[in-house]
Design a protein around this motif. Structure first.
Motif, PDB file in Angstrom:
ATOM      1  N   ILE A 299       0.831  -1.200   0.000  1.00 32.49           N
ATOM      2  CA  ILE A 299       0.000   0.000   0.000  1.00 32.49           C
ATOM      3  C   ILE A 299       0.867   1.253   0.000  1.00 32.49           C
ATOM      4  O   ILE A 299       0.575   2.244  -0.694  1.00 32.49           O
ATOM      5  CB  ILE A 299      -0.946   0.000   1.213  1.00 32.49           C
ATOM      6  N   GLN A 300       1.950   1.221   0.762  1.00 28.85           N
ATOM      7  CA  GLN A 300       2.808   2.388   0.867  1.00 28.85           C
ATOM      8  C   GLN A 300       3.633   2.635  -0.392  1.00 28.85           C
ATOM      9  O   GLN A 300       4.299   3.664  -0.493  1.00 28.85           O
ATOM     10  CB  GLN A 300       3.699   2.268   2.105  1.00 28.85           C
ATOM     11  N   GLN A 301       3.559   1.738  -1.357  1.00 34.58           N
ATOM     12  CA  GLN A 301       4.122   2.035  -2.672  1.00 34.58           C
ATOM     13  C   GLN A 301       3.331   3.153  -3.346  1.00 34.58           C
ATOM     14  O   GLN A 301       3.857   3.878  -4.193  1.00 34.58           O
ATOM     15  CB  GLN A 301       4.100   0.779  -3.560  1.00 34.58           C
ATOM     16  N   LEU A 302       2.056   3.286  -2.970  1.00 34.08           N
ATOM     17  CA  LEU A 302       1.198   4.324  -3.531  1.00 34.08           C
ATOM     18  C   LEU A 302       1.211   5.597  -2.698  1.00 34.08           C
ATOM     19  O   LEU A 302       0.999   6.692  -3.226  1.00 34.08           O
ATOM     20  CB  LEU A 302      -0.241   3.811  -3.661  1.00 34.08           C
ATOM     21  N   ASN A 303       1.416   5.459  -1.398  1.00 32.38           N
ATOM     22  CA  ASN A 303       1.494   6.613  -0.489  1.00 32.38           C
ATOM     23  C   ASN A 303       2.325   6.194   0.713  1.00 32.38           C
ATOM     24  O   ASN A 303       1.836   5.471   1.584  1.00 32.38           O
ATOM     25  CB  ASN A 303       0.095   7.055  -0.057  1.00 32.38           C
ATOM     26  N   SER A 304       3.565   6.645   0.755  1.00 30.78           N
ATOM     27  CA  SER A 304       4.509   6.175   1.774  1.00 30.78           C
ATOM     28  C   SER A 304       4.128   6.600   3.187  1.00 30.78           C
ATOM     29  O   SER A 304       4.583   5.998   4.163  1.00 30.78           O
ATOM     30  CB  SER A 304       5.914   6.680   1.456  1.00 30.78           C
ATOM     31  N   SER A 305       3.274   7.623   3.330  1.00 27.53           N
ATOM     32  CA  SER A 305       2.924   8.122   4.659  1.00 27.53           C
ATOM     33  C   SER A 305       1.618   7.552   5.187  1.00 27.53           C
ATOM     34  O   SER A 305       1.243   7.820   6.334  1.00 27.53           O
ATOM     35  CB  SER A 305       2.839   9.655   4.635  1.00 27.53           C
ATOM     36  N   TRP A 306       0.901   6.752   4.363  1.00 25.07           N
ATOM     37  CA  TRP A 306      -0.385   6.245   4.826  1.00 25.07           C
ATOM     38  C   TRP A 306      -0.187   5.166   5.893  1.00 25.07           C
ATOM     39  O   TRP A 306       0.747   4.357   5.839  1.00 25.07           O
ATOM     40  CB  TRP A 306      -1.196   5.641   3.675  1.00 25.07           C
ATOM     41  N   ALA A 307      -1.101   5.139   6.870  1.00 28.34           N
ATOM     42  CA  ALA A 307      -1.070   4.109   7.918  1.00 28.34           C
ATOM     43  C   ALA A 307      -2.490   3.771   8.325  1.00 28.34           C
ATOM     44  O   ALA A 307      -3.386   4.619   8.258  1.00 28.34           O
ATOM     45  CB  ALA A 307      -0.288   4.593   9.134  1.00 28.34           C
ATOM     46  N   PRO A 308      -2.731   2.540   8.779  1.00 34.74           N
ATOM     47  CA  PRO A 308      -4.068   2.151   9.253  1.00 34.74           C
ATOM     48  C   PRO A 308      -4.319   2.713  10.641  1.00 34.74           C
ATOM     49  O   PRO A 308      -3.416   3.293  11.254  1.00 34.74           O
ATOM     50  CB  PRO A 308      -3.980   0.625   9.279  1.00 34.74           C
ATOM     51  N   PRO A 309      -5.556   2.558  11.162  1.00 31.95           N
ATOM     52  CA  PRO A 309      -5.810   3.007  12.541  1.00 31.95           C
ATOM     53  C   PRO A 309      -4.854   2.314  13.501  1.00 31.95           C
ATOM     54  O   PRO A 309      -4.574   1.108  13.341  1.00 31.95           O
ATOM     55  CB  PRO A 309      -7.260   2.551  12.782  1.00 31.95           C
ATOM     56  N   PRO A 310      -4.329   3.024  14.493  1.00 34.95           N
ATOM     57  CA  PRO A 310      -3.351   2.421  15.399  1.00 34.95           C
ATOM     58  C   PRO A 310      -3.815   1.145  16.058  1.00 34.95           C
ATOM     59  O   PRO A 310      -3.074   0.167  16.122  1.00 34.95           O
ATOM     60  CB  PRO A 310      -3.128   3.536  16.447  1.00 34.95           C
ATOM     61  N   SER A 311      -5.079   1.092  16.530  1.00 38.34           N
ATOM     62  CA  SER A 311      -5.552  -0.103  17.217  1.00 38.34           C
ATOM     63  C   SER A 311      -5.615  -1.288  16.265  1.00 38.34           C
ATOM     64  O   SER A 311      -5.319  -2.418  16.649  1.00 38.34           O
ATOM     65  CB  SER A 311      -6.930   0.151  17.824  1.00 38.34           C
ATOM     66  N   GLN A 312      -5.984  -1.048  15.010  1.00 38.09           N
ATOM     67  CA  GLN A 312      -6.064  -2.138  14.036  1.00 38.09           C
ATOM     68  C   GLN A 312      -4.661  -2.616  13.675  1.00 38.09           C
ATOM     69  O   GLN A 312      -4.433  -3.807  13.498  1.00 38.09           O
ATOM     70  CB  GLN A 312      -6.817  -1.697  12.786  1.00 38.09           C
ATOM     71  N   ALA A 313      -3.714  -1.670  13.563  1.00 36.47           N
ATOM     72  CA  ALA A 313      -2.346  -2.065  13.238  1.00 36.47           C
ATOM     73  C   ALA A 313      -1.765  -2.937  14.344  1.00 36.47           C
ATOM     74  O   ALA A 313      -1.068  -3.917  14.087  1.00 36.47           O
ATOM     75  CB  ALA A 313      -1.488  -0.811  13.031  1.00 36.47           C
ATOM     76  N   LEU A 314      -2.100  -2.605  15.602  1.00 35.18           N
ATOM     77  CA  LEU A 314      -1.604  -3.403  16.723  1.00 35.18           C
ATOM     78  C   LEU A 314      -2.197  -4.800  16.699  1.00 35.18           C
ATOM     79  O   LEU A 314      -1.505  -5.802  16.907  1.00 35.18           O
ATOM     80  CB  LEU A 314      -1.930  -2.704  18.049  1.00 35.18           C
ATOM     81  N   ARG A 315      -3.502  -4.904  16.429  1.00 36.79           N
ATOM     82  CA  ARG A 315      -4.143  -6.217  16.373  1.00 36.79           C
ATOM     83  C   ARG A 315      -3.572  -7.039  15.228  1.00 36.79           C
ATOM     84  O   ARG A 315      -3.377  -8.243  15.335  1.00 36.79           O
ATOM     85  CB  ARG A 315      -5.648  -6.039  16.198  1.00 36.79           C
ATOM     86  N   SER A 316      -3.305  -6.377  14.104  1.00 35.05           N
ATOM     87  CA  SER A 316      -2.795  -7.097  12.949  1.00 35.05           C
ATOM     88  C   SER A 316      -1.399  -7.643  13.195  1.00 35.05           C
ATOM     89  O   SER A 316      -1.005  -8.654  12.655  1.00 35.05           O
ATOM     90  CB  SER A 316      -2.782  -6.181  11.708  1.00 35.05           C
TER      91      SER A 316
END
Length: 318
Positions: A299-316
């Protein structure tokens, strides 16, 4: 990693937003670079990107002879823009021949306007030139044609799928949409379901946009995000205005029956524009890529600064 059809569709749709302020020639280069870094199978642009007004379409193909028509969604900054700027009234008859659709099948005035733009587009970059329909008519018999888009691009993709099915005898049409509002009335939606039994529609449970333009969907926006930011005065005025328009003109919109809900997670947005920011976060094509299981590094190949919601990133990560 080989992409599923849904992952391919949302990736192609996300790529359509690249080069917002560029020329079509510049977009052609950017999009091909993005296709090479985010997909497998040799996907490259075969026609376009072409523009007419604010609308953009491109066609991609892979080394196995599969093709995809991709419609870019409309860019908006505030939820109020979505509800005030789109022509949901009147509903109009299909502006093309579609034998699988009854005479009372109708779509929004806005959809007719976008279809007119698409039918008038002409590509002057890349290997495929000229108008879209003649290009598709020249494809080999039996070609698999994916028709896809995110947001209003997904809404228009349902209309283009109906157009292509009636106009093209050489391809098999497979529509797949993401975060799409409704395109038409119940007669259109019912005929669409019958015409495309393998169609796919994906929406994020926390996304506002696919809740338009049904009465139930619009009403649900007023109480969205319990425990999070709420629809404020401008948002409520826009939603209530859309509801009054539907009631005044006795209009009913209906989504296609088959759909897959993706479970979103709230971002920790704060401040006076928290609701608007949350709406944008939940609606992004990049977030749909993430919800469909595409790795963050891709995904960050399209936008290097994009990130998912913090809580979802932690669960993932757990």
């Amino acid at each position: 990693m080989a992409l599923t059809t849904a992952q391919l569709g949302i990736t192609l749709s996300a790529i359509s937003y690249l080069g917002q302020f560029d020329t079509n020639s510049g977009r052609y280069t950017l999009m091909n670079q993005a296709l090479a870094s985010t997909t497998t199978g040799g996907w490259q642009i075969a026609w376009g990107p072409a523009t007419q007004g604010e609308d953009l379409v491109y066609v991609a193909s892979n080394t196995q002879g599969q093709y995809a028509v991709v419609v870019r969604g409309t860019l908006f900054d505030r939820i109020e823009d979505l509800f005030q700027d789109k022509n949901i009234t009147p509903q109009e008859a299909l502006p093309f021949t579609a034998p699988a659709f009854p005479s009372d099948a109708a779509i929004s005035k806005g959809d007719v306007e976008v279809w007119t733009n698409v039918s008038n587009m002409s590509s002057s970059v890349g290997p495929g030139t000229g108008a879209l329909l003649p290009f598709l008519q020249a494809l080999p018999s039996g070609t698999s044609l994916l028709v896809t888009g995110h947001s209003l691009g997904g809404q228009v993709a349902t209309v283009l799928a109906a157009w292509f099915q009636g106009a093209l005898t050489n391809v098999s049409v497979q529509p797949i949409t993401f975060a799409a509002p409704t395109a038409g009335n119940p007669a259109f939606a019912t005929a669409y379901d019958a015409a495309f039994p393998s169609a796919e529609r994906y929406y994020n449970s926390l996304d506002v946009v696919p809740r338009a333009w049904t009465e139930e969907g619009l009403t649900s926006i007023l109480s969205l995000y319990p425990g999070g930011p709420q629809c404020g005065p401008l948002c409520k005025a826009a939603v209530n205005g859309a509801l009054k328009t539907l009631e005044k003109n006795q209009l009913t919109y209906q989504q296609p029956a088959v759909a897959t809900e993706l479970t979103g997670t709230l971002y920790p947005e704060k401040g006076i524009l928290a609701f608007e920011d949350e709406v944008n976060d939940q609606h992004r094509a990049l977030y749909y890529m993430y919800l469909l299981g595409i790795p963050l590094t891709t995904i960050q190949q399209l936008n290097s600064s994009w990130a998912p919601p913090p809580s979802q990133a932690l669960r993932s990560a757990g």
